[in-house]
Write a protein that holds these residues in place. Structure first.
Motif, short mmCIF file in Angstrom:
data_model
loop_
_atom_site.label_atom_id
_atom_site.label_comp_id
_atom_site.label_asym_id
_atom_site.label_seq_id
_atom_site.Cartn_x
_atom_site.Cartn_y
_atom_site.Cartn_z
N THR A 1 69.62 18.28 11.82
CA THR A 1 68.66 18.55 12.77
C THR A 1 68.26 17.46 13.84
N ARG A 2 68.74 16.18 13.41
CA ARG A 2 68.55 15.10 14.19
C ARG A 2 69.31 15.48 15.67
N ASN A 3 70.65 15.70 15.35
CA ASN A 3 71.35 15.92 16.55
C ASN A 3 71.21 17.34 17.34
N ASP A 4 70.35 18.31 16.60
CA ASP A 4 70.24 19.58 17.08
C ASP A 4 68.87 19.30 18.13
N THR A 5 68.04 18.47 17.52
CA THR A 5 66.92 18.20 18.24
C THR A 5 67.03 17.42 19.65
N PHE A 6 68.18 16.46 19.59
CA PHE A 6 68.53 15.79 20.76
C PHE A 6 69.01 16.72 21.80
N ALA A 7 70.01 17.68 21.08
CA ALA A 7 70.59 18.70 21.94
C ALA A 7 69.62 19.78 22.60
N ALA A 8 68.60 19.83 21.81
CA ALA A 8 67.39 20.94 22.45
C ALA A 8 66.86 20.22 23.55
N LEU A 9 66.30 19.05 23.51
CA LEU A 9 65.71 18.19 24.41
C LEU A 9 66.57 18.32 26.01
N VAL A 10 67.87 18.23 25.87
CA VAL A 10 68.68 18.29 27.07
C VAL A 10 68.80 19.82 27.37
N ALA A 11 69.06 20.80 26.35
CA ALA A 11 69.00 22.07 26.67
C ALA A 11 67.71 22.71 27.58
N ILE A 12 66.35 22.29 27.06
CA ILE A 12 65.52 22.84 27.83
C ILE A 12 65.32 22.09 29.25
N GLY A 13 66.03 21.24 29.61
CA GLY A 13 65.97 20.95 31.08
C GLY A 13 65.62 19.35 31.25
N LEU A 14 65.66 18.40 30.26
CA LEU A 14 65.30 16.99 30.27
C LEU A 14 66.56 16.43 30.80
N ASP A 15 66.69 15.89 31.89
CA ASP A 15 67.87 15.39 32.39
C ASP A 15 68.17 13.86 31.99
N PRO A 16 69.30 13.74 31.28
CA PRO A 16 69.41 12.52 31.03
C PRO A 16 69.68 11.25 31.74
N GLU A 17 70.06 11.46 33.15
CA GLU A 17 70.03 10.76 34.15
C GLU A 17 68.86 10.44 34.77
N ARG A 18 67.74 11.33 34.75
CA ARG A 18 66.30 10.94 35.46
C ARG A 18 65.44 10.65 34.29
N SER A 19 65.82 11.11 33.07
CA SER A 19 64.68 10.53 31.85
C SER A 19 65.63 9.95 31.07
N ILE A 20 64.94 8.76 30.19
CA ILE A 20 65.52 8.13 29.15
C ILE A 20 65.52 9.01 28.00
N ILE A 21 66.47 9.81 27.44
CA ILE A 21 66.42 10.47 25.88
C ILE A 21 67.00 9.60 25.02
N PHE A 22 66.57 9.45 23.86
CA PHE A 22 67.30 8.44 22.91
C PHE A 22 66.58 8.78 21.38
N HIS A 23 67.39 8.23 20.60
CA HIS A 23 67.03 8.34 19.11
C HIS A 23 66.29 7.33 18.93
N GLN A 24 65.07 7.34 18.37
CA GLN A 24 64.34 6.00 18.24
C GLN A 24 64.97 5.39 16.96
N ASP A 25 65.67 6.03 15.99
CA ASP A 25 66.08 5.35 14.91
C ASP A 25 67.26 4.42 15.23
N GLN A 26 67.59 4.61 16.31
CA GLN A 26 68.76 3.67 16.81
C GLN A 26 68.20 2.24 17.03
N LYS A 27 67.00 2.02 16.90
CA LYS A 27 66.17 0.72 17.08
C LYS A 27 66.52 0.04 15.67
N GLU A 28 66.79 -1.31 15.90
CA GLU A 28 66.79 -2.19 14.53
C GLU A 28 65.65 -2.44 13.84
N VAL A 29 65.13 -1.36 13.09
CA VAL A 29 64.01 -1.48 12.27
C VAL A 29 64.44 -1.22 10.85
#
Ligand code: ATP
Length: 349
Positions: free
Chosen positions: A86-114
């Motif tokens: 679902t983590r990967n699906d959520t990311f895919a859904a954000l791009v699929a609805i029209g968020l543009d990875p060039e214009r917007s920064i789209i990322f997984h918060q859990d890739q932060k070292e915490v």
């Protein structure tokens, strides 16, 4: 009346209006979604569609950052294998609805070292006669500090605007308090005080229990329309949606929550006023309403659904997009963190 956060009388507007981001008109827009399931039509109408609109209307200088907040999902029990999907699906859904990875920064918060132990149980002292129904297994530090983690995300990018649902109002107020108190204690104005941008869209309710909101994590899968649902699934779920035994169709959220929810869905997808939509159905029945809701949902979801499956067929490309987003996000948050370290005396000027 407050027009910013609660639509009733509060001090928030007065308190922050004078300080909020007056000197710099460049916007930094940040928001997040939990990877607790494929986004549903409530997430779409209540938040995601607005993110795309903000992206479309942003000035060239504005920055937009959207994140899949994996750490927040861990505040509740998750099945690790399901979460990965679902983590990967959520990311895919954000791009699929029209968020543009060039214009917007789209990322997984859990890739932060915490290293953040969200599931640390809270020890609760209770006396033997305490009959309250608190489920102790659900109480953990992650839930307690959920708004602090959210504030850390918002402030790390020096966010000026946060588009969220009205359920997030108090969290954002805490975030402003934290920013203001840090600024005051360091005699600096490092953090802008982020404004909440509310979406006027109404909350979408569960199709099976209209006393609850539509939710990714509710047990009954027929209670929500997913962005990935096909035509037949949409038709079956809407056919089974709870309405009422009154004749005709009218908008009355108290007496007719199920029927009103279908009208809200229809009005939301058509981007029309719900009362105007209800007026068109006053001489029709639930059957006609359900047919139209099904058609409009199909129309709304057709393109994002096709794009979602196209994206999901190429996990390597999605991973590359996520890595790029994480890298861009990290660059900004590390800069902020270095400034924080300098201000508190952990780093030389
Ligand atoms: P879950 O659906 O698992 O309970 P959630 O509702 O908390 O999760 P989030 O991922 O936190 O979903 O929400 C992302 C955004 O979608 C938030 O801005 C939230 O306000 C909005 N949202 C969530 N559910 C609905 C709904 N039923 N109707 C309208 N907006 C919603």
């Amino acid at each position: 009346k407050c027009t910013k956060c609660c639509r009733v009388s509060c001090m928030t507007t007065k308190r922050y209006a004078s300080t909020a981001n007056k000197t710099n008109s460049r916007k930094v827009i940040f928001s997040g979604i939990q990877p607790t399931g494929v986004p549903h039509i409530g997430n779409y109408l209540g938040a995601l569609r607005n993110w795309v609109k903000m992206q479309r209307e942003a000035e060239p200088d504005d920055q937009l950052i959207f994140s899949v907040v994996g750490w927040h999902a861990l505040t509740l029990p998750q099945d690790p294998r399901k979460l990965l999907q679902t983590r990967n699906d959520t990311f895919a859904a954000l791009v699929a609805i029209g968020l543009d990875p060039e214009r917007s920064i789209i990322f997984h918060q859990d890739q932060k070292e915490v290293l953040y132990f969200t599931r640390t149980r809270l020890a609760i002292s209770r006396n033997a006669n305490d009959e309250s129904e608190v489920d102790e297994s659900m109480l953990n530090t992650g839930l307690l500090t959920y708004p602090v983690l959210q504030a850390a995300d918002v402030l790390a990018y020096k966010t000026t605007h946060v588009p969220v649902g009205d359920d997030q109002q108090q969290h954002l107020e805490l975030c402003r308090d934290l920013a203001e108190s840090f600024n005051r204690s360091t005699n600096n104005s490092l953090f802008p005080l982020p404004e909440t941008v509310f979406n006027p869209a109404k909350r979408i309710l569960s199709l099976k229990d209209p006393s609850a909101k539509m939710s990714k994590s509710a047990r009954d899968e027929n209670s929500r329309i997913l962005l990935t649902d096909d035509t037949i699934t949409i038709r079956n779920k809407i056919r089974g949606a709870v309405t009422d035994s009154l004749s005709g169709v009218s908008y009355d959220t108290e007496a007719r929550p199920g029927t009103s929810n279908l009208l809200t869905l229809l009005a939301g997808c058509l981007d029309e006023d719900v009362h105007a939509v209800a007026e068109r159905y006053k001489d029709k029945g639930h059957g006609a309403l359900k047919i139209d809701v099904t058609d409009v949902l199909e129309e709304t979801l057709r393109e994002p659904r096709a794009e979602f499956f196209r994206l999901r067929a190429d996990p390597g490309h999605l991973q590359a997009l996520a890595d790029k987003g994480a890298e861009r996000a990290k660059e900004i948050s590390q800069r902020t963190l270095a400034e924080v370290r300098r201000l508190v005396g952990l780093l030389t000027e």
